[in-house]
Design a protein around this motif. Structure first.
Motif, mmCIF file in Angstrom:
data_model
loop_
_atom_site.group_PDB
_atom_site.id
_atom_site.type_symbol
_atom_site.label_atom_id
_atom_site.label_comp_id
_atom_site.label_asym_id
_atom_site.label_seq_id
_atom_site.Cartn_x
_atom_site.Cartn_y
_atom_site.Cartn_z
ATOM 1 N N UNK A 19 10.681 6.034 4.005
ATOM 2 C CA UNK A 19 11.254 5.702 2.705
ATOM 3 C C UNK A 19 10.136 5.557 1.677
ATOM 4 N N UNK A 20 10.100 6.462 0.719
ATOM 5 C CA UNK A 20 9.063 6.464 -0.312
ATOM 6 C C UNK A 20 9.549 5.644 -1.509
ATOM 7 N N UNK A 21 8.930 4.483 -1.713
ATOM 8 C CA UNK A 21 9.385 3.574 -2.773
ATOM 9 C C UNK A 21 8.232 2.978 -3.562
ATOM 10 N N UNK A 22 6.999 3.368 -3.254
ATOM 11 C CA UNK A 22 5.831 2.696 -3.799
ATOM 12 C C UNK A 22 5.176 3.534 -4.893
ATOM 13 N N UNK A 23 4.849 2.882 -5.990
ATOM 14 C CA UNK A 23 4.219 3.582 -7.114
ATOM 15 C C UNK A 23 2.837 4.109 -6.768
ATOM 16 N N UNK A 24 2.199 3.555 -5.718
ATOM 17 C CA UNK A 24 0.821 3.937 -5.405
ATOM 18 C C UNK A 24 0.714 5.182 -4.526
ATOM 19 N N UNK A 73 0.801 -1.216 0.000
ATOM 20 C CA UNK A 73 0.000 0.000 0.000
ATOM 21 C C UNK A 73 0.833 1.265 0.000
ATOM 22 N N UNK A 74 0.182 2.416 -0.131
ATOM 23 C CA UNK A 74 0.889 3.682 -0.383
ATOM 24 C C UNK A 74 1.535 4.317 0.840
ATOM 25 N N UNK A 75 1.238 3.828 2.065
ATOM 26 C CA UNK A 75 1.777 4.497 3.250
ATOM 27 C C UNK A 75 2.662 3.571 4.087
ATOM 28 N N UNK A 88 11.765 0.516 5.771
ATOM 29 C CA UNK A 88 12.851 -0.091 5.002
ATOM 30 C C UNK A 88 12.971 0.628 3.645
ATOM 31 N N UNK A 89 13.091 -0.089 2.533
ATOM 32 C CA UNK A 89 12.915 0.486 1.192
ATOM 33 C C UNK A 89 12.073 -0.539 0.447
ATOM 34 N N UNK A 90 10.758 -0.416 0.577
ATOM 35 C CA UNK A 90 9.845 -1.467 0.130
ATOM 36 C C UNK A 90 8.961 -0.947 -0.990
#
Length: 476
Positions: free
Chosen positions: A454-459, A91-93, A97-99
């Motif tokens: 850590x912001x790593x998610x496309x959503x 999910x977006x939040x 880590x770096x997920x």
């Protein structure tokens, strides 16, 4: 004479196999229902608690049953007993880590990989090796590495990729002085020196696995207030070393400050002192896709080996690591597998001879699907958006009367804390994560306990930043 029924004559094992064949007849329904369950979980990830804080309802000591009940019953049990207790890491939040998440194309590729069930060892009887070859070429292109000089292999993750870097580097060091570590063991090169300023935990683990030792590296100083290698100190320590084998471990995107080493300067030193240059770019490699940050990676094409991950910023499912090197023949020397049944005359790369695993998932397919579906621009869009989100959160923290930045973000990680003691901040982190709206992981930076986002998610989108800030505000 009593007649024994056919049913009574069937062994329990054969009866269990009957269940499998019965499931095969129902496979269309099974896949549809599995898709429904997966779709529900994915769509619900925006609203469910980001992490599960109590999974005591699941009893891991439950005994194994002798009789099965079929896939549809197992699917229902998984939906009721397991899925509600999982983290919404897709999910977006989920900022721990770096997920990365999983893009729809990558998910489709991963499901196909399971259905196809190829043992992706090499080119014998299957196109899988050619697909991996193409994907590696695409990855080099996206990371700014010339694909006519770099080649490699997909691994389980950065830990194994870093391990391959160490193993290949040690072999290369031995070959330079006429010894063969692959054949005769590490003892033939006892004077191996490894230099590192900010090695990742996975590299420290790999030092243990290779038998080099967790503490057996020369600690290089970092620049003041940074995780970046101090070039002057590295030169002094290389100069002071009389080891015949030298390996320099660098970072392109450290785990906290996302600092990048000066690779051109370090490559010059490695050339002068005959050292192998390894770059741990687990997520930072794909900063090359953001024209505002691509310069951080200047000189990476001079590395001897590079580690990265697909399940971070490329948002493909776990597990997918990346190892790239200019010395693939050395890698194949260390990793080749011998057996008559493995011999093949087929043209193409034998990836079984480039990594740890003899049995390999077709992990090139999710990457191929994702890159084919969204292209370079789509992957670049994820990187740019995540970096902007980290900057947005940092700007909010910078003006907040109760919070302080630990470091201005260079990339996609924002480190911050509240004013107060470390114990106060530990308690605050617990409260933030207990909201269920966001998940942050702890860090220590500059001697202070703090938080990593850590912001790593496309959503992740703008409205998620509002929810994240509200959750932090609520916990203060």
């Amino acid at each position: 004479m009593n007649r024994i029924s056919n049913r009574a004559a069937v062994s329990p094992t054969a009866d269990a196999r009957h269940l499998m064949f019965d499931d095969l007849e129902k496979l269309g329904r099974i896949l549809v229902e599995t898709g429904d369950v997966a779709h529900g979980f994915i769509q619900g990830a925006d609203d469910m608690d980001v992490t599960c804080r109590d999974f005591s309802a699941f009893d891991p000591s439950r005994p194994l049953s002798g009789q099965g009940s079929g896939t549809l019953d197992a699917l229902r049990a998984a939906k009721e007993e397991i899925l509600p207790l999982l983290a919404a890491s897709i999910g977006p939040r989920y900022l721990g880590f770096v997920t990365g998440g999983t893009t729809p194309a990558a998910l489709a590729g991963d499901w196909l990989a399971s259905a196809i069930d190829q043992n992706a060892t090499g080119p014998e009887g299957s196109v899988n090796a050619a697909v991996e070859e193409q994907v590696i070429s695409w990855l080099c292109d996206m990371g700014g590495l010339p694909h006519d000089r770099f080649d490699g292999v997909l691994t389980t993750g950065a830990t194994v990729s870093n391990l391959l870097g160490l193993v290949a580097a040690r072999q290369w060091c031995g070959e330079r002085i006429g010894v063969n570590i692959d054949a005769d063991g590490a003892s033939v090169l006892p004077d191996l020196a490894i230099f590192a300023a900010s090695p990742h935990a996975s590299m420290i683990k790999d030092l243990s696995i290779t038998g080099i030792g967790r503490n057996s590296f020369v600690k290089v100083a970092t620049l003041p207030g940074s995780e970046e290698t101090d070039i002057v100190d590295l030169k002094a320590k290389l100069d002071a070393s009389d080891a015949r084998g030298k390996i320099v471990i660098t970072s392109s995107g450290t785990v906290n400050a996302t600092d990048f080493d000066n690779l051109n300067a370090i490559a010059d030193l490695c050339a002068s002192y005959g050292a192998w240059l390894h770059v741990d770019a687990a997520f930072g490699l794909f900063a090359a896709l953001d024209d505002r940050r691509a310069h951080f990676l200047a000189g990476i094409e001079r590395a001897d080996s590079v580690t990265s991950d697909g399940h971070k910023w490329l948002n493909v499912p776990y597990d997918c690591g990346i190892f790239l090197t200019r010395h693939v023949s050395v890698l194949e020397t260390c990793c080749r597998a011998f057996a008559p049944y493995l011999d093949t005359k087929a043209d193409g790369n034998s990836y079984i001879n480039r990594g740890v695993e003899n049995s390999r998932r077709f992990r090139a397919l999710p990457l191929w699907m994702a890159i084919k579906a969204y292209g370079r621009d789509g992957m670049a869009g994820i990187v740019r958006a995540n970096c902007d989100q980290a900057a947005d959160l940092a700007a909010w923290v910078r003006t907040h009367e109760k919070l302080e930045l630990l470091r201005e973000p260079k990339l996609n990680v924002t480190m911050f804390r509240a004013l107060g003691t470390d114990d106060d901040n530990r308690a605050l982190l617990d409260r933030i994560n207990a909201t269920g709206k966001v998940f942050l992981t702890p860090t220590v930076y500059g001697g202070h306990f703090g938080f990593r986002a850590a912001f790593s998610n496309w959503r992740t989108q703008d409205h998620d930043l509002v929810i994240i800030k509200d959750a932090i505000e609520m916990a203060l």
